[in-house]
Design a protein around this motif. Structure first.
Motif: not given
Length: 124
Positions: A1-9, A91-96
């Motif tokens: 399973v490959q997950l990707q979190a995106f949408g940060g900024g 503020t942080a790196v967010y992971y799912c």
């Protein structure tokens, strides 16, 4: 399973962002998904999760009332984290992450698959 979190900024305090968690090889419609974040120099922190069984949602006290986790009913392979009222401490790196056992746990150890994170910076 490959997950990707995106949408940060970069967003100003009080602003909003919507993060997405997408899977390339599986549907996320019937699995538990957790959101975590890690700020520089700090341990990974649980933010929220949504259960597989009934779609119940759970939040850390620090984000309750400001963040909302949800599934995309049309795109079965996407889960969102809507963030509003953002603060500098968000503020942080967010992971799912995916929990195949549907434990809806706040412990990172209970999650089986992790996506690459997306950086959220809250600053004026």
């Amino acid at each position: 399973v490959q997950l990707q979190a995106f949408g940060g900024g970069l967003v100003q305090p009080g602003g909003s962002l919507r993060l997405s968690c997408a899977a390339s090889t599986t549907s996320l419609d019937n699995v538990a998904i957790g959101w975590f974040r890690q700020a520089p120099g700090k341990e990974r922190e649980w933010v929220s999760c949504i259960s597989a069984s009934d779609g119940s949602t759970y939040y850390a006290d620090s984000v309750k009332g400001r963040f909302t986790v949800s599934r995309d009913n049309a795109e079965k392979n996407t889960v969102y984290l809507q963030m509003s009222g953002l603060k500098s401490e968000d503020t942080a790196v967010y992971y799912c992450a995916l929990d195949t056992a549907d434990l809806v746990s706040s412990s990172p150890r209970e999650y089986d698959y992790w996506g690459q994170g997306t950086l959220v910076t809250v600053s004026s």
